[in-house]
Design an enzyme around this catalytic site. Structure first.
Site, mmCIF file in Angstrom:
data_model
loop_
_atom_site.group_PDB
_atom_site.id
_atom_site.type_symbol
_atom_site.label_atom_id
_atom_site.label_comp_id
_atom_site.label_asym_id
_atom_site.label_seq_id
_atom_site.Cartn_x
_atom_site.Cartn_y
_atom_site.Cartn_z
ATOM 1 N N HIS A 1 0.024 0.878 -0.441
ATOM 2 C CA HIS A 1 1.343 1.387 0.898
ATOM 3 C C HIS A 1 1.840 1.143 0.678
ATOM 4 O O HIS A 1 2.430 -0.106 0.004
ATOM 5 C CB HIS A 1 0.482 1.176 2.117
ATOM 6 N N ASN B 1 -6.600 0.569 -1.125
ATOM 7 C CA ASN B 1 -5.484 1.454 -0.954
ATOM 8 C C ASN B 1 -4.213 0.684 -1.270
ATOM 9 O O ASN B 1 -3.850 -0.443 -0.864
ATOM 10 C CB ASN B 1 -5.233 1.842 0.375
ATOM 11 N N ASP C 1 -3.771 1.470 7.472
ATOM 12 C CA ASP C 1 -3.254 0.758 6.984
ATOM 13 C C ASP C 1 -3.616 -1.057 7.650
ATOM 14 O O ASP C 1 -2.613 -1.489 7.235
ATOM 15 C CB ASP C 1 -2.497 0.915 6.918
ATOM 16 N N GLY D 1 -0.043 12.384 -8.036
ATOM 17 C CA GLY D 1 -0.016 11.836 -9.162
ATOM 18 C C GLY D 1 0.476 10.894 -10.190
ATOM 19 O O GLY D 1 -0.254 9.906 -11.219
ATOM 20 N N SER D 2 1.448 10.368 -8.994
ATOM 21 C CA SER D 2 2.036 9.602 -10.204
ATOM 22 C C SER D 2 1.464 8.011 -10.348
ATOM 23 O O SER D 2 1.781 7.757 -11.274
ATOM 24 C CB SER D 2 3.319 9.030 -9.980
ATOM 25 N N ASN D 3 1.109 7.959 -9.318
ATOM 26 C CA ASN D 3 0.441 6.316 -9.388
ATOM 27 C C ASN D 3 -0.921 6.857 -10.248
ATOM 28 O O ASN D 3 -2.292 5.602 -10.856
ATOM 29 C CB ASN D 3 -0.365 5.733 -7.670
ATOM 30 N N MET E 1 -3.770 11.479 1.309
ATOM 31 C CA MET E 1 -3.654 11.235 2.441
ATOM 32 C C MET E 1 -4.089 12.025 3.747
ATOM 33 O O MET E 1 -3.786 12.660 3.892
ATOM 34 C CB MET E 1 -1.485 12.238 2.264
ATOM 35 N N ARG E 2 -5.392 11.123 3.364
ATOM 36 C CA ARG E 2 -6.228 11.295 4.895
ATOM 37 C C ARG E 2 -6.785 10.049 5.400
ATOM 38 O O ARG E 2 -6.568 8.846 5.043
ATOM 39 C CB ARG E 2 -7.507 11.466 4.368
ATOM 40 N N SER F 1 2.108 -3.205 -0.186
ATOM 41 C CA SER F 1 0.499 -3.631 -0.733
ATOM 42 C C SER F 1 -0.072 -2.792 -0.984
ATOM 43 O O SER F 1 -0.343 -1.732 -0.975
ATOM 44 C CB SER F 1 0.940 -3.968 1.192
#
Length: 203
Positions: A112, A110, A148, A14-16, A95-96, A139
């Site tokens: 990336h 998202n 992506d 959860g850093s972002n 991560m799904r 991105s």
């Protein structure tokens, strides 16, 4: 004052998510206040749960292993997002691989860790590092049915150093992620450029 609400989906540390909470949650940008209305994870032991709790947010846990198909899992996630009545959903290390059940109903972005369309998928950092490219980068893109593959909203690059280790490369990627994702969210929700917007924050 206009309030815009976001949902943040995560799977790991959860850093972002923390960067979003620290820089955006409850903050005012011009005439727009941004609130994180939903934090949701597919892992009961995700480190981001504790980070959200520090901001008074109780994360919703929907474990994908409890569902017979990706579509059933996505439907449960979509239901929670709709219940939260958010303006934007942010995938921050979620991560799904998402199905049309999700992508056709949810307005989502998202993050990336590569300069798309290069190095898609889960091993982007390592593949980017080991490539002949002289730059690495990050991105932010709209979520679509293609992994992506949605329309790119923002990118930021940096020069690779010949002496740079994979760990240093990855640290640089994450540092950029923590800047570009909150800035892009604000730009989408306010329609203003990140430079002007972050100059106005917290006033």
């Amino acid at each position: 004052m206009l309030t815009k609400k976001i949902a943040v989906l995560f799977s790991g540390g959860g850093s972002n998510l923390e960067a979003i909470l620290e820089r955006l949650h409850g903050k005012v940008f011009g005439q727009t206040k941004i609130e994180v209305a939903l934090t949701l994870t597919n892992k009961a032991n995700a480190g981001g749960i504790a980070k959200a709790a520090k901001y008074g947010l109780k994360s919703v846990v929907i474990e994908h292993v409890n569902f017979a198909s990706r579509e059933e899992f996505d439907a449960a996630v979509v239901e929670e997002i709709k219940r939260a009545n958010v303006d934007l959903t942010v995938l921050a290390g979620f991560m799904r691989i998402l199905t049309p059940v999700f992508t056709s109903q949810v307005r989502a972005i998202n993050l990336h860790p590569s300069l798309l369309p290069l190095f898609k998928g889960a091993h982007a950092i390592k593949e980017s590092f080991e490539s002949d490219m002289k730059v690495g980068g990050v991105s932010v893109h709209w979520v679509s049915e293609e992994l992506d593959g949605g329309k790119i909203i923002a990118q930021r690059a940096f020069e690779k150093s010949a002496r740079m280790s994979l760990e240093e490369f990855e640290a640089k990627i994450h540092a950029i992620e923590h800047e570009i994702l909150p800035e892009t969210i604000v730009q989408i929700l306010t329609g203003k450029s990140p430079t002007s917007v972050f100059g106005m924050s917290n006033r």
